[in-house]
Design an enzyme around this catalytic site. Structure first.
Site, PDB file in Angstrom:
ATOM      1  N   ARG A  47     153.823  55.552 125.014  1.00 25.52           N
ATOM      2  CA  ARG A  47     154.600  56.427 124.135  1.00 25.52           C
ATOM      3  C   ARG A  47     155.506  55.656 123.176  1.00 25.52           C
ATOM      4  O   ARG A  47     156.562  56.144 122.788  1.00 25.52           O
ATOM      5  CB  ARG A  47     155.439  57.436 124.935  1.00 25.52           C
ATOM      6  CG  ARG A  47     154.629  58.353 125.822  1.00 25.52           C
ATOM      7  CD  ARG A  47     153.732  59.260 125.002  1.00 25.52           C
ATOM      8  NE  ARG A  47     153.224  60.367 125.799  1.00 25.52           N
ATOM      9  CZ  ARG A  47     153.756  61.591 125.793  1.00 25.52           C
ATOM     10  NH1 ARG A  47     154.771  61.873 125.023  1.00 25.52           N
ATOM     11  NH2 ARG A  47     153.234  62.529 126.541  1.00 25.52           N
ATOM     12  N   ARG A  51     158.552  59.705 119.322  1.00 26.75           N
ATOM     13  CA  ARG A  51     159.849  60.319 119.089  1.00 26.75           C
ATOM     14  C   ARG A  51     161.079  59.441 119.174  1.00 26.75           C
ATOM     15  O   ARG A  51     162.139  59.865 118.747  1.00 26.75           O
ATOM     16  CB  ARG A  51     160.015  61.507 120.029  1.00 26.75           C
ATOM     17  CG  ARG A  51     159.091  62.631 119.648  1.00 26.75           C
ATOM     18  CD  ARG A  51     159.211  63.755 120.613  1.00 26.75           C
ATOM     19  NE  ARG A  51     158.831  63.311 121.940  1.00 26.75           N
ATOM     20  CZ  ARG A  51     158.843  64.083 123.016  1.00 26.75           C
ATOM     21  NH1 ARG A  51     159.243  65.316 122.916  1.00 26.75           N
ATOM     22  NH2 ARG A  51     158.477  63.608 124.181  1.00 26.75           N
ATOM     23  N   ARG A  60     156.498  62.258 110.150  1.00 26.45           N
ATOM     24  CA  ARG A  60     155.941  63.533 110.633  1.00 26.45           C
ATOM     25  C   ARG A  60     156.470  64.731 109.825  1.00 26.45           C
ATOM     26  O   ARG A  60     155.757  65.713 109.616  1.00 26.45           O
ATOM     27  CB  ARG A  60     156.326  63.750 112.112  1.00 26.45           C
ATOM     28  CG  ARG A  60     155.368  63.201 113.129  1.00 26.45           C
ATOM     29  CD  ARG A  60     154.194  64.122 113.425  1.00 26.45           C
ATOM     30  NE  ARG A  60     154.518  65.503 113.676  1.00 26.45           N
ATOM     31  CZ  ARG A  60     154.931  66.018 114.832  1.00 26.45           C
ATOM     32  NH1 ARG A  60     155.081  65.236 115.878  1.00 26.45           N
ATOM     33  NH2 ARG A  60     155.178  67.306 114.950  1.00 26.45           N
ATOM     34  N   ASP A  96     146.811  62.347 121.128  1.00 25.10           N
ATOM     35  CA  ASP A  96     147.285  63.019 122.334  1.00 25.10           C
ATOM     36  C   ASP A  96     146.087  63.289 123.229  1.00 25.10           C
ATOM     37  O   ASP A  96     144.950  63.372 122.748  1.00 25.10           O
ATOM     38  CB  ASP A  96     147.995  64.331 122.004  1.00 25.10           C
ATOM     39  CG  ASP A  96     148.782  64.842 123.213  1.00 25.10           C
ATOM     40  OD1 ASP A  96     149.909  64.378 123.418  1.00 25.10           O
ATOM     41  OD2 ASP A  96     148.235  65.652 123.981  1.00 25.10           O
ATOM     42  N   TYR A 171     146.068  71.060 132.838  1.00 23.53           N
ATOM     43  CA  TYR A 171     146.544  71.793 131.649  1.00 23.53           C
ATOM     44  C   TYR A 171     145.652  73.003 131.369  1.00 23.53           C
ATOM     45  O   TYR A 171     146.146  74.085 131.049  1.00 23.53           O
ATOM     46  CB  TYR A 171     146.586  70.877 130.416  1.00 23.53           C
ATOM     47  CG  TYR A 171     147.806  69.980 130.380  1.00 23.53           C
ATOM     48  CD1 TYR A 171     149.083  70.523 130.234  1.00 23.53           C
ATOM     49  CD2 TYR A 171     147.696  68.601 130.486  1.00 23.53           C
ATOM     50  CE1 TYR A 171     150.212  69.710 130.209  1.00 23.53           C
ATOM     51  CE2 TYR A 171     148.816  67.781 130.461  1.00 23.53           C
ATOM     52  CZ  TYR A 171     150.063  68.342 130.329  1.00 23.53           C
ATOM     53  OH  TYR A 171     151.179  67.534 130.303  1.00 23.53           O
TER      54      TYR A 171
HETATM   55  O1  CP3 Z   1     151.720  56.267 123.629  1.00 25.20           O
HETATM   56  C1  CP3 Z   1     151.805  56.532 122.423  1.00 25.20           C
HETATM   57  O2  CP3 Z   1     152.784  56.225 121.730  1.00 25.20           O
HETATM   58  C2  CP3 Z   1     150.625  57.173 121.739  1.00 25.20           C
HETATM   59  C3  CP3 Z   1     150.703  58.538 121.595  1.00 25.20           C
HETATM   60  C4  CP3 Z   1     150.592  59.497 122.764  1.00 25.20           C
HETATM   61  C5  CP3 Z   1     151.074  60.811 122.655  1.00 25.20           C
HETATM   62  N1  CP3 Z   1     150.683  61.500 123.752  1.00 25.20           N
HETATM   63  C6  CP3 Z   1     151.812  61.320 121.491  1.00 25.20           C
HETATM   64  C7  CP3 Z   1     152.652  62.517 121.666  1.00 25.20           C
HETATM   65  C8  CP3 Z   1     149.964  59.378 123.999  1.00 25.20           C
HETATM   66  C9  CP3 Z   1     149.312  58.168 124.641  1.00 25.20           C
HETATM   67  C10 CP3 Z   1     150.028  60.652 124.620  1.00 25.20           C
HETATM   68  C11 CP3 Z   1     149.399  60.956 125.907  1.00 25.20           C
HETATM   69  C12 CP3 Z   1     149.800  62.176 126.618  1.00 25.20           C
HETATM   70  N2  CP3 Z   1     150.016  63.419 126.132  1.00 25.20           N
HETATM   71  C13 CP3 Z   1     149.923  62.235 128.011  1.00 25.20           C
HETATM   72  C14 CP3 Z   1     149.686  61.078 128.949  1.00 25.20           C
HETATM   73  C15 CP3 Z   1     150.836  60.134 128.915  1.00 25.20           C
HETATM   74  C16 CP3 Z   1     152.027  60.588 129.707  1.00 25.20           C
HETATM   75  O3  CP3 Z   1     153.092  60.686 129.110  1.00 25.20           O
HETATM   76  O4  CP3 Z   1     151.882  60.770 130.912  1.00 25.20           O
HETATM   77  C17 CP3 Z   1     150.271  63.546 128.360  1.00 25.20           C
HETATM   78  C18 CP3 Z   1     150.538  64.075 129.752  1.00 25.20           C
HETATM   79  C19 CP3 Z   1     150.322  64.289 127.145  1.00 25.20           C
HETATM   80  C20 CP3 Z   1     150.615  65.745 126.978  1.00 25.20           C
HETATM   81  C21 CP3 Z   1     151.809  65.914 126.110  1.00 25.20           C
HETATM   82  N3  CP3 Z   1     151.780  65.831 124.739  1.00 25.20           N
HETATM   83  C22 CP3 Z   1     153.163  66.105 126.502  1.00 25.20           C
HETATM   84  C23 CP3 Z   1     153.638  66.257 127.928  1.00 25.20           C
HETATM   85  C24 CP3 Z   1     153.939  66.133 125.336  1.00 25.20           C
HETATM   86  C25 CP3 Z   1     155.443  66.224 125.200  1.00 25.20           C
HETATM   87  C26 CP3 Z   1     155.918  67.587 124.819  1.00 25.20           C
HETATM   88  C27 CP3 Z   1     157.380  67.546 124.425  1.00 25.20           C
HETATM   89  O5  CP3 Z   1     157.662  67.763 123.233  1.00 25.20           O
HETATM   90  O6  CP3 Z   1     158.225  67.287 125.290  1.00 25.20           O
HETATM   91  C28 CP3 Z   1     153.053  65.968 124.253  1.00 25.20           C
HETATM   92  C29 CP3 Z   1     153.419  65.895 122.827  1.00 25.20           C
HETATM   93  C30 CP3 Z   1     153.388  64.539 122.233  1.00 25.20           C
HETATM   94  N4  CP3 Z   1     152.369  63.644 122.380  1.00 25.20           N
HETATM   95  C31 CP3 Z   1     154.368  63.979 121.380  1.00 25.20           C
HETATM   96  C32 CP3 Z   1     153.907  62.706 121.015  1.00 25.20           C
HETATM   97  C33 CP3 Z   1     154.554  61.733 120.064  1.00 25.20           C
HETATM   98  C34 CP3 Z   1     155.628  64.680 120.917  1.00 25.20           C
HETATM   99  C35 CP3 Z   1     155.316  65.430 119.701  1.00 25.20           C
HETATM  100  C36 CP3 Z   1     156.553  65.651 118.878  1.00 25.20           C
HETATM  101  O7  CP3 Z   1     156.959  64.697 118.185  1.00 25.20           O
HETATM  102  O8  CP3 Z   1     157.064  66.745 118.935  1.00 25.20           O
END
Ligand code: CP3
Length: 364
Positions: A47, A51, A60, A96, A171
């Site tokens: 990640r 953010r 974004r 994602d 999910y």
């Molecule tokens: O690692 C990185 O920087 C690459 C990008 C990445 C994202 N999601 C971007 C993202 C990666 C590798 C993921 C994987 C992902 N997504 C996982 C596995 C990794 C982990 O954390 O265990 C999971 C479970 C998800 C599902 C998901 N997508 C969640 C739980 C969330 C957060 C929701 C929130 O707003 O709290 C997302 C959204 C997400 N994915 C964001 C990003 C940058 C946030 C989007 C935003 O900016 O609003």
């Protein structure tokens, strides 16, 4: 130990084979994954693209998350931001785990502050049969993003990724994030045929997504099974491992290292290695030397500084970084990372300092 004056610029030449080559397949990250000698311990953060960075919010603006993930120039820009800022040894594709599902036609959205939300949860065999397959033409934008990135990154490797069948299934079945995964476990045990059909389909989708990224030039892939720590070893082996193994096998012929990561997976580490990974990602709960012992010393490890520690004063963080490095020496290969993803309100300056510390402490 290196001179303090060494520049943190990641692609600087050093006396090692790894740094002299411009091929990302000779990078420290790939070499550590293969348990080969490195010029220093490679470091990146799950990640890292997202953010915690002000330049991410700027890029974004008001573009919805999934739309951003399907816009190649924007994906490339956001993926490169943490490489420029922190000097990390790998770039992780900005995407994602639900992107391949959405691309295949599943109605899923990412709700800010919540996570993936599925319009029609999967509850029956008919629901599973209706789920589409993923063909490469449906993610040609991801292929394009990876190709742009590989050109921009030079010697720095790009890490592609996919969500593992269990985490994706949770999910889809729960309809969104879940604390207890109760409907998921109810299907797993109560209707194993439907469960296996669902996970087989998700393994094909995850495998196809990994393959597209690998063939477009990613040098490493990671399978994220974020919520797998909710399972006993027995259930993991019986209901999940074969499907994760199928997803990882989809890129077995491409000769790129595979990282397999889960949260709360201390009891599952050996099984996660057996699923077909070269590197096992370890969360912050299990020390890396203990993890390596559980893995029989046969895998590189990745991890595992507690992401919440980034909020402590630097004087408290530094010895913890050093401890992780020391414990990582017990494994035949170590990629430094956090024990889970960067928390959104993390001070990016702390991440940069961690990268500097890892490099400074480990440069030969
Ligand atoms: O690692 C990185 O920087 C690459 C990008 C990445 C994202 N999601 C971007 C993202 C990666 C590798 C993921 C994987 C992902 N997504 C996982 C596995 C990794 C982990 O954390 O265990 C999971 C479970 C998800 C599902 C998901 N997508 C969640 C739980 C969330 C957060 C929701 C929130 O707003 O709290 C997302 C959204 C997400 N994915 C964001 C990003 C940058 C946030 C989007 C935003 O900016 O609003």
């Amino acid at each position: 130990m290196s001179p303090e004056s060494r520049t943190p610029e990641p692609r600087v030449a050093s006396a090692s084979d790894a740094a002299l080559s411009h091929d990302p397949r000779d990078s420290d990250l790939v070499r550590a994954a293969r348990c080969l000698p490195t010029s220093r311990t490679p470091v990146w953060f799950m990640r890292q693209a997202g953010r915690s960075l002000p330049e991410y919010h700027e890029a974004r603006k008001d573009i919805p998350m999934l739309q951003a993930c399907r816009t190649p120039d924007l994906v490339a820009e956001i993926t490169l931001q943490p490489v420029r800022r922190h000097g990390v040894d790998g770039a992780v594709l900005f995407s994602d785990i639900v992107v391949p599902l959405a691309a295949a036609g599943v109605e899923v959205d990412i709700v800010p502050g919540v996570g993936p939300v599925v319009e029609h949860p999967v509850r029956s065999r008919a629901d599973v049969d209706r789920l589409p397959e993923l063909t490469p033409d449906l993610v040609s934008d991801i292929d394009e993003a990876v190709r742009i990135l590989v050109g921009e990154l030079g010697a720095t490797p790009l890490i592609g990724f996919a969500g593992a069948p269990f985490t994706l299934a949770s999910y889809l079945i729960e309809g969104g994030p879940s604390r207890n995964h109760e409907r998921t476990k109810a299907m797993m045990h109560g209707d194993p045929d439907t469960w296996n059909a669902l996970c087989a389909k998700l393994a094909r989708i995850a495998g196809a997504f990994l393959r597209v990224q690998s063939q477009a030039g990613a040098s490493v892939v990671q399978l994220f099974d974020s919520w797998v720590g909710a399972l006993s070893l027995r259930d993991y082996q019986r209901y999940v491992l074969p499907h994760s193994a199928a997803a990882l096998a989809a890129v077995a012929d491409l000769d790129i290292p595979r990282i397999h990561f889960g949260v709360g997976s201390g009891e599952l580490l050996a099984a996660m290695g057996e699923a077909g990974a070269e590197v096992v990602g370890v969360d912050f709960r299990t020390p890396l030397d203990v993890a390596s012992e559980r893995l029989g010393g046969r895998y590189a490890v990745q991890g595992n500084l507690d992401p919440a520690l980034c909020f402590a004063p630097w004087e408290a963080i530094e010895p913890e970084v050093d401890r992780v490095l020391t414990e990582g020496k017990a494994a035949p290969g170590h990629i430094f990372n956090l024990g889970h993803g960067v928390l959104p309100t993390t001070d990016p300056g702390v991440l940069t300092r961690i990268v500097e510390r890892v490099h400074q402490r480990t440069t030969h």
